[in-house]
Scaffold this active site. Structure first.
Site, PDB file in Angstrom:
ATOM      1  N   THR A  28     -26.915  85.653  -0.357  1.00  0.00           N
ATOM      2  CA  THR A  28     -25.471  85.752  -0.590  1.00  0.00           C
ATOM      3  C   THR A  28     -24.822  84.388  -0.342  1.00  0.00           C
ATOM      4  OG1 THR A  28     -25.443  88.065   0.082  1.00  0.00           O
ATOM      5  CG2 THR A  28     -23.347  86.887   0.243  1.00  0.00           C
ATOM      6  N   SER A  30     -22.331  80.807  -2.063  1.00  0.00           N
ATOM      7  CA  SER A  30     -22.081  79.966  -3.238  1.00  0.00           C
ATOM      8  C   SER A  30     -23.363  79.290  -3.738  1.00  0.00           C
ATOM      9  CB  SER A  30     -21.024  78.907  -2.897  1.00  0.00           C
ATOM     10  OG  SER A  30     -21.419  78.134  -1.794  1.00  0.00           O
ATOM     11  N   ALA A  83     -27.881  78.778   3.667  1.00  0.00           N
ATOM     12  CA  ALA A  83     -27.732  78.776   5.129  1.00  0.00           C
ATOM     13  C   ALA A  83     -26.489  77.977   5.495  1.00  0.00           C
ATOM     14  CB  ALA A  83     -28.953  78.158   5.797  1.00  0.00           C
ATOM     15  N   GLU A 103     -29.530  90.218   4.985  1.00  0.00           N
ATOM     16  CA  GLU A 103     -30.301  88.995   4.734  1.00  0.00           C
ATOM     17  C   GLU A 103     -31.541  88.962   5.627  1.00  0.00           C
ATOM     18  OE1 GLU A 103     -26.531  86.169   3.390  1.00  0.00           O
ATOM     19  OE2 GLU A 103     -27.266  86.034   5.439  1.00  0.00           O
TER      20      GLU A 103
HETATM   21  C1  5RP Z   1     -24.033  84.452   3.869  1.00  0.00           C
HETATM   22  C2  5RP Z   1     -24.912  83.318   4.236  1.00  0.00           C
HETATM   23  C3  5RP Z   1     -24.911  82.142   3.311  1.00  0.00           C
HETATM   24  O1  5RP Z   1     -26.218  81.913   2.894  1.00  0.00           O
HETATM   25  C4  5RP Z   1     -24.387  80.935   4.032  1.00  0.00           C
HETATM   26  O2  5RP Z   1     -23.112  81.242   4.549  1.00  0.00           O
HETATM   27  C5  5RP Z   1     -24.300  79.721   3.108  1.00  0.00           C
HETATM   28  O3  5RP Z   1     -23.275  79.904   2.166  1.00  0.00           O
HETATM   29  P1  5RP Z   1     -22.997  78.876   1.019  1.00  0.00           P
HETATM   30  O4  5RP Z   1     -24.204  78.876   0.123  1.00  0.00           O
HETATM   31  O5  5RP Z   1     -21.776  79.426   0.321  1.00  0.00           O
HETATM   32  O6  5RP Z   1     -22.761  77.517   1.627  1.00  0.00           O
HETATM   33  O7  5RP Z   1     -25.608  83.301   5.215  1.00  0.00           O
HETATM   34  O8  5RP Z   1     -24.045  85.461   4.846  1.00  0.00           O
END
Ligand code: 5RP
Length: 219
Positions: A28, A30, A83, A103
């Site tokens: 989950t 971006s 992450a 996750e």
């Molecule tokens: C969601 C997560 C995402 O992987 C993490 O927040 C990174 O997000 P992004 O790819 O938007 O920088 O752990 O629960």
């Protein structure tokens, strides 16, 4: 190069780890959204996907990918996710998107966990910039927060957020994360918590880091 381009490069390079005829676990956020877009281009080669959030499931379906319940598949060959922080030992903080429990379940079930990040996510010690999210059963919010304070943490309730599992999130700042595996276990033992965002025990097997000169791989 901007951060979103770096995320896209890392996400697209994760296609290399997708096996024909397999079930792919999808995280989950971006960065993972870029992976979903790339995965859609090879959807005919896949048996299906399992999603770590309702948002991811919706995006996968919109792009014509089959989404299965984790209980309905025999196994997950690879799990691809972003992450919030990542060390060179491939230990992670995750959960800014609130999907940490699902996750963690898919990461545990997957044969291989491929983490995709832009280079701003690399840290020497976890907790440098990101708090550790803890998902709690609603009635345990106050109790869990007090336990977290007794461990040296500074928990903030992510007000207004309800997880896909119907629970709440406490974002914990200030924990000493020199031994993240030990802290992960300690947080897991607080009654009423469901999961925490430290991925130290089940760390990533591979990290793909998008940067100015392209994608590099850990290890
Ligand atoms: C969601 C997560 C995402 O992987 C993490 O927040 C990174 O997000 P992004 O790819 O938007 O920088 O752990 O629960």
């Amino acid at each position: 190069m901007d951060a979103d381009t770096k995320k896209r490069l890392a996400a697209e390079s994760a296609l290399e780890y997708v096996e024909t005829g397999s079930v792919v676990g999808v995280g989950t956020g971006s960065t993972t959204n870029h992976f979903i877009d790339a995965l859609a281009r090879i959807r005919h080669r896949l048996d299906g996907t399992v999603a770590s959030s309702e948002a991811t499931a919706a995006r996968l379906r919109e792009r014509g990918l089959r989404v299965a319940d984790l209980n309905a598949v025999d196994g997950v060959s690879v799990y691809v996710d972003g992450a919030d922080e990542c060390t060179r030992h491939r230990q992670l903080v995750k959960g800014a998107g609130g999907a940490l429990t699902r996750e963690k379940i898919i990461a545990a079930a997957a044969e291989r966990f491929v983490c995709i990040v832009d280079d701003s996510k690399l840290v020497d010690v976890l907790g440098t910039a990101a708090p550790v999210p803890v998902e709690v059963i609603p009635m345990a919010r106050g109790y869990a927060a007090r336990q977290l304070v007794s461990l040296g943490g500074n928990p903030f309730w992510r007000e207004g957020v309800v997880t896909d599992n119907g629970n709440l999130i406490l974002d914990v700042h200030g924990l000493d994360l020199v031994d993240p595996g030990e802290v992960e276990d300690t947080l897991d033992r607080i009654t009423g918590t469901v999961a925490n965002g430290l991925f130290a025990r089940r760390r990533a097997d591979v990290v793909l880091i998008g940067g100015d000169t392209g994608v590099r791989t850990l290890p």
